[in-house]
Design a protein around this motif. Sequence first.
Motif, short mmCIF file in Angstrom:
data_model
loop_
_atom_site.label_atom_id
_atom_site.label_comp_id
_atom_site.label_asym_id
_atom_site.label_seq_id
_atom_site.Cartn_x
_atom_site.Cartn_y
_atom_site.Cartn_z
N LEU A 231 0.83 -1.21 0.00
CA LEU A 231 0.00 0.00 0.00
C LEU A 231 0.86 1.25 0.00
O LEU A 231 0.63 2.19 -0.77
CB LEU A 231 -0.92 -0.03 1.22
N LEU A 232 1.88 1.27 0.85
CA LEU A 232 2.77 2.43 0.93
C LEU A 232 3.55 2.66 -0.36
O LEU A 232 4.01 3.77 -0.62
CB LEU A 232 3.73 2.26 2.11
N ALA A 233 3.70 1.62 -1.15
CA ALA A 233 4.43 1.74 -2.41
C ALA A 233 3.54 2.18 -3.57
O ALA A 233 4.02 2.33 -4.68
CB ALA A 233 5.09 0.40 -2.75
N ASP A 234 2.25 2.40 -3.29
CA ASP A 234 1.30 2.69 -4.36
C ASP A 234 0.50 3.96 -4.02
O ASP A 234 -0.54 3.90 -3.37
CB ASP A 234 0.34 1.50 -4.52
N PRO A 235 0.98 5.12 -4.45
CA PRO A 235 0.30 6.38 -4.12
C PRO A 235 -1.16 6.41 -4.55
O PRO A 235 -1.99 6.99 -3.84
CB PRO A 235 1.12 7.44 -4.84
N GLU A 236 -1.47 5.82 -5.69
CA GLU A 236 -2.86 5.88 -6.15
C GLU A 236 -3.79 5.09 -5.25
O GLU A 236 -4.92 5.51 -4.99
CB GLU A 236 -2.96 5.38 -7.60
N ARG A 237 -3.33 3.95 -4.75
CA ARG A 237 -4.15 3.19 -3.80
C ARG A 237 -4.34 3.98 -2.51
O ARG A 237 -5.44 4.00 -1.94
CB ARG A 237 -3.51 1.84 -3.50
N MET A 238 -3.29 4.61 -2.02
CA MET A 238 -3.42 5.41 -0.81
C MET A 238 -4.42 6.54 -1.02
O MET A 238 -5.26 6.83 -0.15
CB MET A 238 -2.06 5.96 -0.40
N ARG A 239 -4.34 7.18 -2.16
CA ARG A 239 -5.26 8.28 -2.44
C ARG A 239 -6.70 7.79 -2.55
O ARG A 239 -7.63 8.47 -2.11
CB ARG A 239 -4.83 9.01 -3.71
N GLU A 240 -6.89 6.61 -3.14
CA GLU A 240 -8.23 6.05 -3.24
C GLU A 240 -8.83 5.83 -1.85
O GLU A 240 -9.98 6.17 -1.58
CB GLU A 240 -8.20 4.72 -4.00
N ILE A 241 -8.03 5.26 -0.95
CA ILE A 241 -8.50 5.02 0.41
C ILE A 241 -8.82 6.33 1.11
O ILE A 241 -9.84 6.48 1.78
CB ILE A 241 -7.46 4.20 1.19
N GLY A 242 -7.93 7.32 0.94
CA GLY A 242 -8.15 8.61 1.56
C GLY A 242 -9.36 9.33 1.00
O GLY A 242 -10.16 9.91 1.75
#
Length: 247
Positions: free
Chosen positions: A85-96
């Motif tokens: 997750l930490l290696a994937d900015p787009e996934r983090m942004r989706e969650i946020g």
Amino acid sequence: MTTVTTRTVRYPADGLTMVGHLALPAGAGRRPAVLIGPEGPGISDFQRGLADALAELGYVALLFDINGGRWFTDPQEMLDRALPLLADPERMREIGRAALDVLRAEPRTDPDRIAAIGYGTGGAIALELGRAGVPLRAIGTLNAVTVGRPGEAANIPCPVWAGVGSEDPIMSVARREEFTAELQAAGVDWRLTVYGGARHAFHHPIGDAVVVPGVGHHPRQADRAWRDMLALLAECLPVTESGDSGS
């Protein structure tokens, strides 16, 4: 003491059903709001207490989920979830963004006055929302000095405060310097506070329950870090004595 109302909120993100904790202050009017991100193991009662404490101060507070309702006690399970997750900015942004949509949809929320704070993985998500240009009033992180993709820090629209323990091997001196250099080059209003003698996840009373190298609770510095987080919110997202959200 004011009356705080809490409820569980479920919403989809990252292919999971997230289970967040919403805390509402007394009254009926709109209030400034705070999005709260948990560290890698997930949501704990301690963090629910942080959301409730912010609601006591007059904020609408949403503690968002990152693990689909799970609290990891096994370090490897936690790392297997957190590291990709930490290696994937787009996934983090989706969650946020999914959590932010829930917070904005709450009738008590002033949608123009929202801050994002977070711890560990949740702090990284707060920073990624800023790098994506989400119109936040402040970003506060603890144990999360992450570096984004080149040039994207210029999108951060608000002051950033970050706290880290001096003995945190995960958030190393080199990593801190890279983080602050990124923000400085982008012209961000930033502050970094280093807490002497503190290790990673030093804010969490049960941090030692999830045993990975360099993790440990530091009560005195944890209290100081919480006061510093509140000072950031008081500066950038004040709640007036009347309870009105202000301008």
